[in-house]
Design an enzyme around this catalytic site. Structure first.
Site, PDB file in Angstrom:
ATOM      1  N   GLU A  42      41.733  33.464  91.192  1.00  0.00           N
ATOM      2  CA  GLU A  42      41.656  34.030  89.846  1.00  0.00           C
ATOM      3  C   GLU A  42      42.058  33.015  88.781  1.00  0.00           C
ATOM      4  O   GLU A  42      41.383  32.857  87.761  1.00  0.00           O
ATOM      5  CB  GLU A  42      42.577  35.255  89.707  1.00  0.00           C
ATOM      6  CG  GLU A  42      42.301  36.369  90.679  1.00  0.00           C
ATOM      7  CD  GLU A  42      43.166  36.312  91.926  1.00  0.00           C
ATOM      8  OE1 GLU A  42      43.241  35.236  92.575  1.00  0.00           O
ATOM      9  OE2 GLU A  42      43.760  37.341  92.269  1.00  0.00           O
ATOM     10  N   CYS A  79      47.574  39.474  92.117  1.00  0.00           N
ATOM     11  CA  CYS A  79      49.037  39.522  92.142  1.00  0.00           C
ATOM     12  C   CYS A  79      49.557  39.544  90.698  1.00  0.00           C
ATOM     13  O   CYS A  79      48.785  39.453  89.738  1.00  0.00           O
ATOM     14  CB  CYS A  79      49.577  38.302  92.881  1.00  0.00           C
ATOM     15  SG  CYS A  79      49.353  36.738  91.993  1.00  0.00           S
ATOM     16  N   HIS A 137      45.499  30.090  92.776  1.00  0.00           N
ATOM     17  CA  HIS A 137      44.804  31.272  93.278  1.00  0.00           C
ATOM     18  C   HIS A 137      43.383  31.254  92.721  1.00  0.00           C
ATOM     19  O   HIS A 137      43.121  30.683  91.654  1.00  0.00           O
ATOM     20  CB  HIS A 137      45.515  32.545  92.826  1.00  0.00           C
ATOM     21  CG  HIS A 137      46.838  32.755  93.465  1.00  0.00           C
ATOM     22  ND1 HIS A 137      47.499  33.957  93.407  1.00  0.00           N
ATOM     23  CD2 HIS A 137      47.648  31.927  94.182  1.00  0.00           C
ATOM     24  CE1 HIS A 137      48.643  33.872  94.046  1.00  0.00           C
ATOM     25  NE2 HIS A 137      48.759  32.643  94.526  1.00  0.00           N
ATOM     26  N   CYS A 155      48.541  36.524  88.561  1.00  0.00           N
ATOM     27  CA  CYS A 155      47.143  36.555  88.140  1.00  0.00           C
ATOM     28  C   CYS A 155      46.891  37.643  87.110  1.00  0.00           C
ATOM     29  O   CYS A 155      46.094  37.444  86.185  1.00  0.00           O
ATOM     30  CB  CYS A 155      46.240  36.711  89.360  1.00  0.00           C
ATOM     31  SG  CYS A 155      46.299  35.245  90.442  1.00  0.00           S
TER      32      CYS A 155
END
Length: 173
Positions: free
Chosen positions: A74, A102, A72, A105
């Site tokens: 992040e 999410c 991701h 993260c």
């Protein structure tokens, strides 16, 4: 004992060297655009030093490209920032991301000890900072980052909506 949130993020007080949080998020949106162009969900992120405003890292979603479910924006930005600082702790830093993080993260934010998270659009399906969970205030964690939501929320949400609408249309044809 849980540490209190050490930083208060104010929508009217951007980091040093930036004219606004909108300018920071616009930079993250550029990464989101690159992700969408690559066929990834269009999410972009930056890690900046709170005191100086220096960009330590910028990243986009790359899960498909890297065959990595943890890739991701992040996570990739946090990894880059750790390398830039030579430290796995990112105190004094802020994550700016186009979509509410999410649970995975949020866990990375907590473990990295980021001072804060600024995000654009809420994620009603998987968001773990405000939409489905107050992940920054879980009682069993040892760090609590500050949270500022809604920076360029419309633009961030529209980027995602356009991407997924185009994907649905392509599947029909």
């Amino acid at each position: 004992m849980n540490s209190p949130r050490t930083l208060a993020l104010d929508a009217n007080t951007p980091p040093a060297g930036w004219r606004s949080w909108r300018a920071v998020m616009a930079r993250a949106l550029r990464q989101a655009w690159l992700a969408g162009k690559a066929g990834e969900a269009p999410v972009g992120a930056l890690v900046i030093e709170a005191a100086t405003g220096r960009i330590l890292a910028q990243a986009r979603n790359a899960s498909i490209e890297l065959n990595d479910p943890t890739a991701h924006a992040e996570i990739l930005a946090i990894r880059q920032a750790g390398q830039a600082l030579g430290n796995y702790r990112l105190g004094g830093c802020i994550l700016a991301v186009t979509l509410e993080p999410c649970l995975m993260c949020v866990g990375a934010v907590i473990h990295a000890r980021l001072d804060g998270v600024v995000f654009g659009a809420r994620d009603p399906k998987a968001g773990a900072l405000v939409s489905n969970l107050d992940g920054a205030a879980l009682p069993f964690t040892n760090h609590r980052p500050a949270v500022l939501e809604g920076v360029l929320a419309h633009e961030c949400g529209a980027t995602l909506s356009r991407f997924f609408a185009a994907r649905r249309k392509a599947r029909k044809n």
